[in-house]
Every structure is written in C-alpha cells, then in structure tokens.
Write an enzyme that holds these catalytic residues in place. Structure first.
Site, PDB file in Angstrom:
ATOM      1  N   ASP A 151       0.770  -1.295  -0.289  1.00  0.00           N
ATOM      2  CA  ASP A 151      -0.353   0.248   0.089  1.00  0.00           C
ATOM      3  C   ASP A 151       0.802   1.376   0.193  1.00  0.00           C
ATOM      4  O   ASP A 151       0.487   2.498   0.470  1.00  0.00           O
ATOM      5  CB  ASP A 151      -1.295  -0.460   0.913  1.00  0.00           C
ATOM      6  CG  ASP A 151      -1.953  -1.166   1.833  1.00  0.00           C
ATOM      7  OD1 ASP A 151      -1.921  -1.440   2.296  1.00  0.00           O
ATOM      8  OD2 ASP A 151      -2.242  -1.345   0.205  1.00  0.00           O
TER       9      ASP A 151
HETATM   10  N1  LIG Z   1       3.461  -6.472  -3.223  1.00  0.00           N
HETATM   11  C1  LIG Z   1       2.050  -5.803  -3.140  1.00  0.00           C
HETATM   12  N2  LIG Z   1       0.934  -6.739  -2.235  1.00  0.00           N
HETATM   13  C2  LIG Z   1      -0.502  -6.212  -3.002  1.00  0.00           C
HETATM   14  C3  LIG Z   1      -0.794  -4.733  -2.700  1.00  0.00           C
HETATM   15  C4  LIG Z   1       0.466  -3.865  -2.394  1.00  0.00           C
HETATM   16  O1  LIG Z   1       0.709  -2.636  -2.574  1.00  0.00           O
HETATM   17  N3  LIG Z   1       1.562  -4.631  -2.393  1.00  0.00           N
HETATM   18  N4  LIG Z   1      -1.425  -4.334  -2.440  1.00  0.00           N
HETATM   19  C5  LIG Z   1      -3.086  -5.329  -1.366  1.00  0.00           C
HETATM   20  C6  LIG Z   1      -4.203  -4.669  -0.982  1.00  0.00           C
HETATM   21  N5  LIG Z   1      -4.425  -4.931   0.371  1.00  0.00           N
HETATM   22  C7  LIG Z   1      -4.491  -3.881   0.474  1.00  0.00           C
HETATM   23  O2  LIG Z   1      -5.903  -3.138  -0.346  1.00  0.00           O
HETATM   24  C8  LIG Z   1      -3.601  -5.974   1.887  1.00  0.00           C
HETATM   25  C9  LIG Z   1      -3.724  -7.053   1.284  1.00  0.00           C
HETATM   26  C10 LIG Z   1      -3.216  -8.448   2.023  1.00  0.00           C
HETATM   27  C11 LIG Z   1      -3.067  -8.196   3.320  1.00  0.00           C
HETATM   28  C12 LIG Z   1      -2.895  -9.031   4.291  1.00  0.00           C
HETATM   29  O3  LIG Z   1      -1.922  -8.726   5.047  1.00  0.00           O
HETATM   30  N6  LIG Z   1      -3.051 -10.307   3.954  1.00  0.00           N
HETATM   31  C13 LIG Z   1      -2.339 -11.490   4.617  1.00  0.00           C
HETATM   32  C14 LIG Z   1      -3.432 -12.702   4.252  1.00  0.00           C
HETATM   33  C15 LIG Z   1      -4.914 -12.101   4.329  1.00  0.00           C
HETATM   34  C16 LIG Z   1      -5.529 -12.835   4.372  1.00  0.00           C
HETATM   35  O4  LIG Z   1      -5.536 -14.644   3.689  1.00  0.00           O
HETATM   36  O5  LIG Z   1      -6.849 -12.446   3.617  1.00  0.00           O
HETATM   37  C17 LIG Z   1      -1.494 -11.818   4.039  1.00  0.00           C
HETATM   38  O6  LIG Z   1      -0.935 -11.422   2.665  1.00  0.00           O
HETATM   39  O7  LIG Z   1      -0.558 -12.491   4.508  1.00  0.00           O
HETATM   40  C18 LIG Z   1      -2.685  -6.909   3.690  1.00  0.00           C
HETATM   41  C19 LIG Z   1      -3.427  -5.746   2.568  1.00  0.00           C
HETATM   42  C20 LIG Z   1      -2.670  -6.606  -2.816  1.00  0.00           C
HETATM   43  N7  LIG Z   1      -1.296  -7.471  -2.320  1.00  0.00           N
END
Ligand SMILES: Nc1nc2c(c(=O)[nH]1)N[C@@H](CN(C=O)c1ccc(C(=O)N[C@@H](CCC(=O)O)C(=O)O)cc1)CN2
Length: 283
Positions: A228
C-alpha cells in the site's frame, strides 16, 4: 469518437518544449484534441499529454515514433505513444469481496470502460457464477501459505498467456511477490480501503474504527513490493459519525471503493497517469 494518438512525455524542464512538440505536430497537419502540461517546481521536470486525431496525420504510429525520436533525444524525454483505438487488455483479481469486481465488470460489459477484460483470477471459488454471467473466464488459484509460490507462478502464466497490459486488484487480499511488482511496474492497480497513508495493511476499517475517525476513504494506487505504498492515482472520502459501527463503515466504504477504483482505472486506460518517483500527475 475518432481514434487518437496519445503522446505522453516527461523530461527535464526547459523553455521551448511545448513550442517544439506543437510545431512538430502542426508541421504534419496534426489536429490536437487535448493538450495538458505541468511544470513541477520541486523536481524541475516537465510533463505533457497531447492527444492528436490520428486521421489528421499522414502516417501511422510507427512512423510517428521514428519522426519524433530526434526531438525526444534532444530534450532527454521519457515518452510513450499510444493508439486510443487499441483496447488495453486487463486481468482482474479478487478474493472474497465482489463489489469492486462486479462494478468493473458492469462498466466493461456496458461499454463504459473501453478495455478488454481477458479473465478474472481469484483465490476463492464463490465469485465464479458472478463472473460467468459477464462472460469472462474465471480462474480459481488458491493461495495457501504452502502453495503461495506455485500459485503466483500460475497467476503470472495466466497474465502472460492473456498478454495483459494491466492487472487490477479488485480487493484481492494477497500480497504480491516483489518480482511481479517489478515486472509489471505501474501496470498493477490496487484499491486500498482506506485514505492512505492512514491504515495500511489488513482490516483498515477496524483500524479506523479503533481510531475514532470522522472520515473513511479509499485509495487507488499502483502496486509496489512495499504494501500500500505505491504511487497514488485517485482517492476519495466519506463522512461518518460516532453512530457508525465497523460494519457500517465497511458497507458505506464499498461505494467509495468502487468509485475510486473505476476512476483510477479509467485514468490509466486513457493514458492520463504519469508517474514520477512515487507520485503521479493525472491529466
Ligand atoms: N506487493 C503488494 N501486494 C499487494 C498490495 C501492495 O500494495 N503491494 N496491495 C494489497 C491489497 N491490500 C490492501 O489493499 C492488502 C492485501 C493483503 C493484506 C494482508 O495482510 N494479507 C494477508 C492474508 C489476508 C487473507 O488471507 O485474508 C497475507 O497476505 O499474509 C494486506 C493488505 C494486495 N497485494
């Protein structure tokens, strides 16, 4: 509307850039539909977007590029030339939430968005019926902690097979690996459900409720490896009060998310977004 060539330029600022670009276009009888310029006093860079009616020029996009190159070299320009008649190919990605995905599918299906949605990729299965209704291919790619590496290999293969120009994360809730972000720099758009830089990461509405905010918001941004933190394309907010629960905020926020994502995608499709460092100029 007639097709147009979109000339997008960023370069170190100096006197004469507009005059020389405009004279180049005029020398071939080019009809300028739209011209936007911005001189950034902080970076000392100049930004331009010129839209030229393609039927007014005696040559096509390749010859245009060949003839314009000497000017680009003279002014050390970073530049692109797009043909508005060429639909950009989009791969949509979603997780559990459907509102942003369906909103974009509807805007595409109703021809409000001039693009080619090639497929939808999700780490959940329950959105397939919705996507089938719009006639777009649906690919379920689960991303458990153990399968994440294989999952993203599959995702990249799908993106490449569809020759995607743009990836749109329509509330896709998995963090993309850095190599994908680098390969598709400024070609992956995300909608974050907060007014960044507030409340980065997961569950921003819960964070906002805990903080006692009076505004909730959404941010459309290009995706970078840092979560983000990419260049912001568009944002908006909505007022809330102490009466609003987190569930209210999630419900109210959906409208802001849909609008901000659609505006940001449209700006990108119309080649209005120029990126300089970690900021954008949106003409
Ligand atoms: N490299 C990036 N990937 C993603 C971004 C980004 O800016 N850079 N934006 C996200 C979207 N997002 C908020 O808008 C977001 C997505 C996921 C997470 C998170 O903590 N995910 C966990 C798992 C959550 C789940 O399984 O429900 C994780 O991946 O460990 C925070 C913010 C999209 N991708």
């Amino acid at each position: 509307m007639d097709s147009e060539f979109r000339l997008i330029i960023s370069c170190p600022d100096r006197v004469g850039i507009v005059a020389e670009v405009s004279s180049f276009i005029a020398s071939y009888g080019g009809w300028i539909n739209e011209a936007s310029h911005y001189s950034d006093p902080v970076s000392g860079w100049f930004f331009m977007r010129h839209c030229i009616r393609s039927s007014s020029l005696p040559f096509g996009i390749k010859a245009f590029k060949d003839k314009f190159s000497p000017i680009a070299e003279k002014y050390k320009m970073k530049w692109s030339l797009f043909d508005s008649s060429m639909k950009k190919r989009i791969v949509l990605m979603a997780s559990r939430e459907s509102h942003c995905l369906v909103d974009l599918l509807h805007r595409w299906h109703s021809k409000e968005l001039y693009c080619d949605i090639r497929c939808v990729i999700s780490n959940h299965e329950h959105l397939k019926r919705l996507v089938d209704a719009y006639g777009a291919p649906y690919h379920f790619v689960p991303t458990s902690r153990k399968s994440k590496e294989n999952a993203f290999e599959r995702i990249i293969q799908l993106v490449e097979d569809n020759q995607a120009d743009l990836i749109v994360l329509a509330r896709y809730m998995q963090i993309l690996p850095g190599d994908i972000c680098d390969t598709y720099q400024n070609r992956i758009i995300n909608i974050h459900h907060s007014f960044l830089p507030s409340f980065v990461g997961a569950k921003p509405y819960h964070q906002a409720s805990e903080r006692g905010v009076k505004l909730i918001g959404a941010t459309c941004h290009y995706v970078t490896e840092a979560l983000d933190a990419g260049p912001i394309i568009d944002q908006d907010v909505m007022r809330i009060t102490h009466h609003n629960t987190v569930e209210d905020m999630i419900r109210l926020g959906r409208d802001v998310e849909k609008l901000v994502l659609a505006r940001g995608v449209r700006s990108h499709l119309e080649d209005r977004v120029l990126v300089h460092g970690n900021k954008t100029i949106v003409f």
